[in-house]
Enzyme design. Structure first.
Site, PDB file in Angstrom:
ATOM      1  N   LYS A  38      35.149  42.771  47.532  1.00 40.07           N
ATOM      2  CA  LYS A  38      36.139  43.349  46.619  1.00 40.07           C
ATOM      3  C   LYS A  38      36.231  42.620  45.290  1.00 40.07           C
ATOM      4  O   LYS A  38      36.570  43.212  44.269  1.00 40.07           O
ATOM      5  CB  LYS A  38      37.518  43.355  47.290  1.00 40.07           C
ATOM      6  CG  LYS A  38      37.608  44.257  48.518  1.00 40.07           C
ATOM      7  CD  LYS A  38      37.554  45.716  48.127  1.00 40.07           C
ATOM      8  CE  LYS A  38      37.781  46.636  49.332  1.00 40.07           C
ATOM      9  NZ  LYS A  38      37.609  48.050  48.975  1.00 40.07           N
TER      10      LYS A  38
ATOM     11  N   GLU B  23      46.284  48.967  44.693  1.00 37.58           N
ATOM     12  CA  GLU B  23      46.680  49.258  46.064  1.00 37.58           C
ATOM     13  C   GLU B  23      45.831  48.395  46.991  1.00 37.58           C
ATOM     14  O   GLU B  23      44.774  47.919  46.569  1.00 37.58           O
ATOM     15  CB  GLU B  23      46.465  50.740  46.379  1.00 37.58           C
ATOM     16  CG  GLU B  23      45.069  51.108  46.860  1.00 37.58           C
ATOM     17  CD  GLU B  23      43.939  50.788  45.882  1.00 37.58           C
ATOM     18  OE1 GLU B  23      42.861  50.410  46.371  1.00 37.58           O
ATOM     19  OE2 GLU B  23      44.090  50.901  44.659  1.00 37.58           O
TER      20      GLU B  23
ATOM     21  N   SER C 212      30.491  43.007  54.676  1.00 38.68           N
ATOM     22  CA  SER C 212      31.338  43.191  53.489  1.00 38.68           C
ATOM     23  C   SER C 212      32.444  42.152  53.346  1.00 38.68           C
ATOM     24  O   SER C 212      32.906  41.890  52.242  1.00 38.68           O
ATOM     25  CB  SER C 212      31.952  44.581  53.513  1.00 38.68           C
ATOM     26  OG  SER C 212      32.672  44.771  54.720  1.00 38.68           O
TER      27      SER C 212
END
Lengths: 398, 265
Positions: free
Chosen positions: A92, A114, A381
């Site tokens: 991210k 969010e 991830s």
């Protein structure tokens, strides 16, 4: 051979994508599109981003040959793209940092975001702390309960975290609130959307910022094995790590690409988050895509053990890649993901995020159909620190 | 009532020297769900409403604030379906006493089937549609079907819109032009931006259809103030709240106190 060139000028990936937002937001989306074009054309932007990625995020991340796991399965060689080793513990940060730099270029001082599992929230709060931006994060109450540690991290980083109690109190509802907040504060606030979904240009910008994953993985696997992989695998909720991994391989027709959705309690139970596997075409959060909805067009709640995957929509590019048959999408249940979570921890000493555990679980199945000498690259991830408490409770039957 | 007839009906009211007042109600909210729809529309018509904006509930209404969002959830909990709203409208013994304009998000329309949706609007006496998450860049998705069925596609202009966009929206709008009068979601506001009058007057000057201000208009004083710059107002959250609190008398007062005669100004 045709080259994949999506999206078009209207933000369409085939028939999917577009910009279905209130008029209030249209000028902001047009401004963002322009700001990104300018940034890409400016070598200083790329240089600054790359410097942060190298010196702050810790790129490039390793591509690790998971020998123990490969040997145990007795089939192809499995390689893990270690996005879990990024600063803040997930892919991210690649997107959050890029968009935070764009926020500064647009002359805005505030950011809203969010978050589901909290990884995007932590990454955004981190980038904002680094660059001196104010940061507001919306997070579903259910996710706050599941991810207490990440809430504390965000607050520690100076972000204001607002709980969202509406709907399923998870990611979908947090996106609604973040969009409402953006609608009300658009003049001085940028919305750092956390995944490759939402209205154009978000899916495009997020893909471009996350494509670093696949670009590095491609270079690394060729360095290590002398050839392209036979398969690449990634999990997807909205689909940002997946599109980042897949995009650089789209034109390599010998590489099979697999996206893994959250099957929750099983596709047949209707309690899942498998948008592409079991969804329908519709329009949610500004984009025309595949989603989970009822007969009346009301959005259905997604269900997954993984807070980061229980989103009833999906990035429009994935809907397109499914439609043209370039990527195969499948699903993994909560139970299968939990087994993979433990297996990877025990075989390689790597505790994967529950999201990534879905990709690992699918890889275990895929490996059985493949031969020795073939290779699979799996996008790991994020890391599983945030999930250990929840997994412990689940395994102890609480 | 067709798109042109909607515009004409609004003009007729204006020609009588009266500002327009369009209340918003959520279909299926309140006791009895959609079965109370006819009563509420008749009540609003008798109270002096020029038309009614009828909300179709959607699970994820990003342009709405808490009051309308909660009304939508109550309506869904009452079992409201798009088809049940159409059926209720078709059961009107005679046609609705005032024009009905739907307000809903694009997904319920898309899911119902765009052609089928607008055909059903036409046979149910709906004369216009407001879709807050459909900017002009995407309106081709529905506009041909609107035209075929003579349903007015009401465009929304925003305070963030550039001059070029505002002029394009004013040129395109059908029935009336919806001037979003806040930078934000629906819901009551204590005050509006200081430049609101300039914004509304500018829209009024360039628009060929009536201009109504909506979002954040919560009482008669605000309605009169905003209405003085354009052709009238749309009031949503306050009406929804008053119906929910069963304060119909206050709705009547609000409408009557808001609709001022131009001659008396």
């Amino acid at each position: 051979m045709t080259t994949y060139t999506n999206p078009d000028k209207t933000g369409r990936y085939g028939t999917f994508g577009g910009r279905f937002v209130p008029e209030l937001l249209m000028p902001a989306l047009i401004e963002l599109e322009k700001a990104y074009e300018d940034a890409v054309a400016d070598p200083a932007f790329k240089e600054e981003l790359n410097k942060y990625l190298a010196e702050y995020v810790g790129r490039e991340t390793p591509l690790f040959h998971a020998k123990n796991l490969s040997e145990q399965l007795g089939g192809p060689d499995i390689y893990l793209k270690r996005e879990d080793l990024n600063h803040t513990g997930a892919h991210k940060i690649n997107n959050a940092l890029g968009q935070a730099l764009l926020t500064l270029r647009m002359g805005k001082k505030k950011v809203v975001a969010e978050t589901g599992a909290g990884q995007h929230g932590v990454a955004t709060a981190t980038a904002c702390a680094l660059l001196g931006l104010e940061c507001v994060i919306f997070m579903g109450d259910e996710d706050i309960r599941r991810q207490k540690l990440n809430v504390f991290r965000m607050e520690l980083l100076g972000a204001k975290v607002h709980g969202v109690s509406s709907g399923s109190a998870t990611l979908k509802d947090a996106v609604n609130e973040a969009m409402r907040y953006w609608v009300s504060n658009v003049e001085d606030t940028h919305y750092i959307l956390g995944t490759a979904a939402g209205p154009h240009p978000f899916p495009y910008i997020v893909r471009e910022l996350q494509a670093v994953i696949g670009t590095e993985a491609k270079k690394q696997i060729i360095e290590q094995t002398g050839k392209l992989p036979d398969a690449v695998v990634a999990c997807l909720g909205g689909g940002s790590n997946a599109i980042g991994m897949f995009y650089p391989f789209i034109d390599d027709s010998s590489v099979k690409i697999y996206g893994v959705e959250a099957g929750g309690h099983g596709i047949e139970t209707n309690e899942h988050a498998a948008t592409l596997v079991a969804g329908e075409t519709g329009i949610l959060h500004g984009t025309l895509t595949r989603l989970l909805q009822d007969d009346d067009g009301q959005i259905r709640e997604a269900v997954s053990i993984s807070a980061g995957l229980d989103y009833p929509g999906i990035g429009p590019e994935h809907s397109h890649l499914q439609e043209i048959g370039r990527v195969q999408y499948d699903s993994i249940t909560d139970e299968e993901a939990l087994e993979a979570f433990q297996l990877l921890s025990q075989t390689e000493g790597i505790i994967p995020a529950l999201e990534s555990s879905h990709a690992v679980a699918f890889t275990l199945k895929l490996a059985k159909k493949m031969k020795k000498g073939e290779t699979i690259v799996v996008c790991l991830s994020g890391r599983g620190d945030k999930d250990v408490e929840q997994v412990k409770a689940r395994l102890e039957g609480k | 009532m067709s798109s042109k007839e909607l515009e004409q009906a609004l003009r007729n009211t204006l020609n009588r020297g009266t500002k327009l007042f369009i209340p918003y109600i959520m279909a299926g909210d309140g006791e009895g769900g959609v079965s109370n729809l006819e009563n509420r529309i008749r009540f609003l018509a008798e109270a002096g409403a020029s038309a009614v904006e009828l909300g179709i509930p959607f699970s994820d209404p990003v342009a709405d604030g808490p009051t309308i969002q909660e009304a939508g959830l109550r309506s869904l909990a009452n079992g409201t379906k798009l088809q049940s709203v159409f059926d209720a409208l078709q059961q009107f013994k005679e046609k609705s006493p005032i024009p009905i304009i739907f307000m809903t998000y694009i997904n319920p329309i898309f899911k119902y089937g765009i052609d089928a949706f607008f055909e059903e609007c036409a046979t149910s006496g709906v004369s216009g549609i407001i879709i807050p998450d459909l900017p002009m860049e995407e309106e081709q998705l529905v506009h041909p079907a609107c035209k075929r069925n003579s349903i007015a596609l009401v465009r929304l202009a925003a305070m963030t819109s550039t001059k070029e966009r505002i002029s394009e929206l004013a040129k395109r709008s059908e029935g009336f032009l919806y001037a979003v009068s806040v930078t934000g979601t629906t819901g009551a506001r204590a005050e509006h931006a200081s430049n609101i009058g300039d914004y509304l007057q500018e829209l009024k000057e360039i628009s060929t259809v009536p201009v109504l201000a909506g979002f954040g208009v919560s009482d008669a004083d605000q309605a009169k103030h905003l209405g003085s710059f354009c052709d009238g107002v749309i009031v949503g959250s306050t009406i929804v709240r008053l119906f929910n609190e069963e304060k119909e008398d206050e709705i009547k007062q609000l409408i009557q106190n808001s609709v001022i005669c131009e001659t008396s100004v």
